[in-house]
Design an enzyme around this catalytic site. Sequence first.
Site, PDB file in Angstrom:
ATOM      1  N   HIS A 306      11.008 -47.445   9.638  1.00 54.61           N
ATOM      2  CA  HIS A 306      10.549 -46.545   8.586  1.00 54.61           C
ATOM      3  C   HIS A 306      10.737 -45.110   9.039  1.00 54.61           C
ATOM      4  O   HIS A 306      10.560 -44.814  10.223  1.00 54.61           O
ATOM      5  CB  HIS A 306       9.065 -46.793   8.259  1.00 54.61           C
ATOM      6  CG  HIS A 306       8.674 -46.242   6.939  1.00 54.61           C
ATOM      7  ND1 HIS A 306       8.279 -44.940   6.775  1.00 54.61           N
ATOM      8  CD2 HIS A 306       8.675 -46.800   5.710  1.00 54.61           C
ATOM      9  CE1 HIS A 306       8.030 -44.732   5.494  1.00 54.61           C
ATOM     10  NE2 HIS A 306       8.260 -45.838   4.821  1.00 54.61           N
ATOM     11  N   ASP A 363       8.270 -53.782   2.943  1.00 56.83           N
ATOM     12  CA  ASP A 363       9.232 -54.606   2.211  1.00 56.83           C
ATOM     13  C   ASP A 363       9.494 -55.940   2.887  1.00 56.83           C
ATOM     14  O   ASP A 363       9.969 -56.884   2.253  1.00 56.83           O
ATOM     15  CB  ASP A 363      10.554 -53.851   2.048  1.00 56.83           C
ATOM     16  CG  ASP A 363      10.413 -52.739   1.032  1.00 56.83           C
ATOM     17  OD1 ASP A 363       9.645 -52.932   0.076  1.00 56.83           O
ATOM     18  OD2 ASP A 363      11.045 -51.691   1.205  1.00 56.83           O
TER      19      ASP A 363
HETATM   20  N1  CMC Z   1      17.696 -52.457  12.250  1.00 60.02           N
HETATM   21  C1  CMC Z   1      18.286 -52.079  13.412  1.00 60.02           C
HETATM   22  N2  CMC Z   1      18.249 -50.840  13.912  1.00 60.02           N
HETATM   23  C2  CMC Z   1      17.582 -49.910  13.203  1.00 60.02           C
HETATM   24  C3  CMC Z   1      16.927 -50.217  12.002  1.00 60.02           C
HETATM   25  C4  CMC Z   1      16.987 -51.545  11.528  1.00 60.02           C
HETATM   26  N3  CMC Z   1      16.388 -51.892  10.380  1.00 60.02           N
HETATM   27  N4  CMC Z   1      16.342 -49.101  11.513  1.00 60.02           N
HETATM   28  C5  CMC Z   1      16.608 -48.125  12.379  1.00 60.02           C
HETATM   29  N5  CMC Z   1      17.353 -48.603  13.410  1.00 60.02           N
HETATM   30  C6  CMC Z   1      17.788 -47.868  14.614  1.00 60.02           C
HETATM   31  C7  CMC Z   1      18.942 -46.930  14.309  1.00 60.02           C
HETATM   32  O1  CMC Z   1      20.200 -47.567  14.501  1.00 60.02           O
HETATM   33  C8  CMC Z   1      18.693 -45.809  15.280  1.00 60.02           C
HETATM   34  O2  CMC Z   1      19.109 -46.239  16.558  1.00 60.02           O
HETATM   35  P1  CMC Z   1      19.697 -45.184  17.624  1.00 60.02           P
HETATM   36  O3  CMC Z   1      18.563 -44.224  17.901  1.00 60.02           O
HETATM   37  O4  CMC Z   1      20.095 -46.008  18.797  1.00 60.02           O
HETATM   38  O5  CMC Z   1      20.864 -44.524  16.939  1.00 60.02           O
HETATM   39  C9  CMC Z   1      17.168 -45.695  15.307  1.00 60.02           C
HETATM   40  O6  CMC Z   1      16.708 -47.028  14.988  1.00 60.02           O
HETATM   41  C10 CMC Z   1      16.587 -44.684  14.317  1.00 60.02           C
HETATM   42  O7  CMC Z   1      17.083 -45.019  13.006  1.00 60.02           O
HETATM   43  P2  CMC Z   1      17.367 -43.953  11.854  1.00 60.02           P
HETATM   44  O8  CMC Z   1      18.382 -44.535  10.918  1.00 60.02           O
HETATM   45  O9  CMC Z   1      17.649 -42.611  12.476  1.00 60.02           O
HETATM   46  O10 CMC Z   1      15.953 -43.874  11.162  1.00 60.02           O
HETATM   47  P3  CMC Z   1      15.658 -43.283   9.712  1.00 60.02           P
HETATM   48  O11 CMC Z   1      14.284 -42.753   9.768  1.00 60.02           O
HETATM   49  O12 CMC Z   1      16.737 -42.364   9.267  1.00 60.02           O
HETATM   50  O13 CMC Z   1      15.739 -44.576   8.764  1.00 60.02           O
HETATM   51  C11 CMC Z   1      15.161 -46.451   7.497  1.00 60.02           C
HETATM   52  C12 CMC Z   1      14.649 -45.228   8.247  1.00 60.02           C
HETATM   53  C13 CMC Z   1      13.980 -47.120   6.764  1.00 60.02           C
HETATM   54  C14 CMC Z   1      16.191 -46.034   6.419  1.00 60.02           C
HETATM   55  C15 CMC Z   1      15.809 -47.441   8.509  1.00 60.02           C
HETATM   56  O14 CMC Z   1      14.859 -47.848   9.473  1.00 60.02           O
HETATM   57  C16 CMC Z   1      16.452 -48.647   7.836  1.00 60.02           C
HETATM   58  O15 CMC Z   1      17.612 -48.578   7.415  1.00 60.02           O
HETATM   59  N6  CMC Z   1      15.657 -49.800   7.668  1.00 60.02           N
HETATM   60  C17 CMC Z   1      16.168 -50.927   6.939  1.00 60.02           C
HETATM   61  C18 CMC Z   1      15.953 -50.699   5.447  1.00 60.02           C
HETATM   62  C19 CMC Z   1      14.494 -50.827   5.041  1.00 60.02           C
HETATM   63  O16 CMC Z   1      13.804 -51.761   5.435  1.00 60.02           O
HETATM   64  N7  CMC Z   1      14.022 -49.868   4.194  1.00 60.02           N
HETATM   65  C20 CMC Z   1      12.674 -49.891   3.630  1.00 60.02           C
HETATM   66  C21 CMC Z   1      11.800 -48.773   4.091  1.00 60.02           C
HETATM   67  S1  CMC Z   1      10.067 -49.071   3.653  1.00 60.02           S
HETATM   68  C22 CMC Z   1      10.008 -48.973   1.930  1.00 60.02           C
HETATM   69  C23 CMC Z   1      10.115 -47.588   1.422  1.00 60.02           C
HETATM   70  O17 CMC Z   1       9.128 -46.835   1.539  1.00 60.02           O
HETATM   71  O18 CMC Z   1      11.190 -47.246   0.895  1.00 60.02           O
END
Ligand code: CMC
Length: 429
Positions: A306, A363
Amino acid sequence: MSETAKLSYKNETLELDVIEGSEGELGVDISALRAKTGLITLDEGYVNTGSTTSAITFLDGECGILRYRGYPVEELAANCDFVEVSYLLIYDKLPNQAELDDFRKAIRKHTMLHEDMKSFYNGFPRDAHPMAILSSVVGAMSTFYQDALDPSDPDQVNVSIHRLIAKLPTIAAYSHKKSIGQPFMYPSNDLSYCENFLRMMFAVPAEGYTADPDFVKALNLLLIVHADHEQNCSTSTVRMVGSSNANLFASIAAGICALWGPLHGGANEACVAMLEKIREDGSDVEKYVNMAKDKDNNFRLMGFGHRVYKNFDPRATIIKTACDKLLAKLDLDYPLFEIAQKLEYVALNDEYFIKRKLYPNVDFYSGVIYRALGIPVQMFTVLFAMGRLPGWIAHWKEMQASTTKKICRPRQVYTGPTKLNFVPIKDRK
Ligand code: CMC
C-alpha cells in the site's frame, strides 16, 4: 509564530510557512513558490504532495490508524451500519436518532431508477463490465436530474446526495442481473440498505428471498471499511473534476472510473484472478511469490502493499476477522481460500515482503469475503464503489465549501522537442 522552512535557489532564500495539521502532520506551503522563484515542484504520483487540507479522514500509515471525522474505524464498524457512517462522513457529525431516521427516509425515497434509465441496460453488451455500466449510468443521472446540478445550491446538492446513495445499489444490482439474463428486482424499501442490495442481487421474482443476517453484517462491514481513505486516486479524481464546478454526478462518475484500475479498487478483482491463475497452475504458491520478487518480472502479488500503510492495513485486520468467521460458518470447499491463506503466510514470513513492508491490504481479504457471499468477481470493484461513495461525496462537498478552492491544474516540466520548423508532407521521410 508558525515555523518556516527555507529554500535556497541561486542567490535567493525563500521562507516557506510550515502548516501543521491537528494530528501533528507537517506540510510546507509552496503556494508562493513559482511566483517568487519561477520554480515549480516535481513529484510523480504525488508521493510527497498534499493537494489540500481536509477534516474528514485521518490515517497514519506507520501506525495503521484510520479514523473518520475523528472516530476509529474499528469502533464505527462495531457500532454503526453503513448509512450511519455515511451520514457521519458527509455531514461531519454522528447523527442523533431523528437525524438518522430522516436520512434513511430521504434515501429510501430515491431507491428506484427512472424507468427510462432501464433502457440503457438493453444497449450494453451482456458481458459489459459492471464498473463501465456504473460510471455510465451515474454520469447519465445528470441528464435525468437537471433540476439539481448546481454545486453551489445546498438543497440541490443534498437531493443529489440522497439520489446517489439510494440509487447506486440499484444501478449495481441491475448490471449484475443484466449480465446473467435475469429480470431486474425493484428495490424494497422496508429492508435495510444492505439487505435491499443483496435482495436485488440474488432474488428472483418467482421466489421469496431472505438475506442471511451474517451476510448483511459482513456487507455492512465491508462498505464501512471502504467508506473513505482521504486523498486516494479516485477521491482525488472526484475532487479534481469537481474543482471545475462540474456537477456531483459527473464528478462521482469520474471517481468510479479511477477506482476501476487494478492498482486501486480493481485490485480485489485482480487478486481473485491471480488466485485463480495460481490454482490452474497447480497451486504452486511459492512459484508466484518468487515471480513477484524477481526484478526481471513485472508480476506483482495483487492485494499486497500500500502506498500509505507500511505497517498493517487496519481495514484488512477488521475484514480478516470477519472473513475467518464467515468462512468457518460456511465451511466452503473453495480451493481459492486455501491458496489465499498459503500466500498470506508465505508473504508475511518472506524477507522480501518484510523488508519492503508489504502486507496484505484491504483488497486481499475483501475479495475472499465477496466470494463467500456469492458476489461474482466482476462485481467486486462495484462493491468498493458503493462503499467509497460517501467518502467521495464528503470530499466533493468539503472542496465546494472551501473558501480557498481553486480549479486543480498541475504544472509540468516540459521535456519534448524545442521549436521545430514545419516540414511539408512531400519532404517528410
Ligand atoms: N508485489 C511485489 N512487490 C511489490 C508489491 C507487490 N504487490 N508492491 C510493491 N512491491 C515492491 C516494489 O517492486 C518496490 O520494490 P523495490 O523497492 O525493490 O523497487 C517496493 O515494493 C515499493 O513499491 P512501490 O511500487 O514503490 O510502492 P507504491 O507505494 O508506489 O505502490 C501499490 C503501492 C499499492 C500500487 C503497490 O504496492 C501494488 O502495486 N500493489 C498491488 C496492487 C494492489 O493490491 N493495490 C490495492 C491497494 S489497496 C486498495 C486501495 O486503497 O486502492
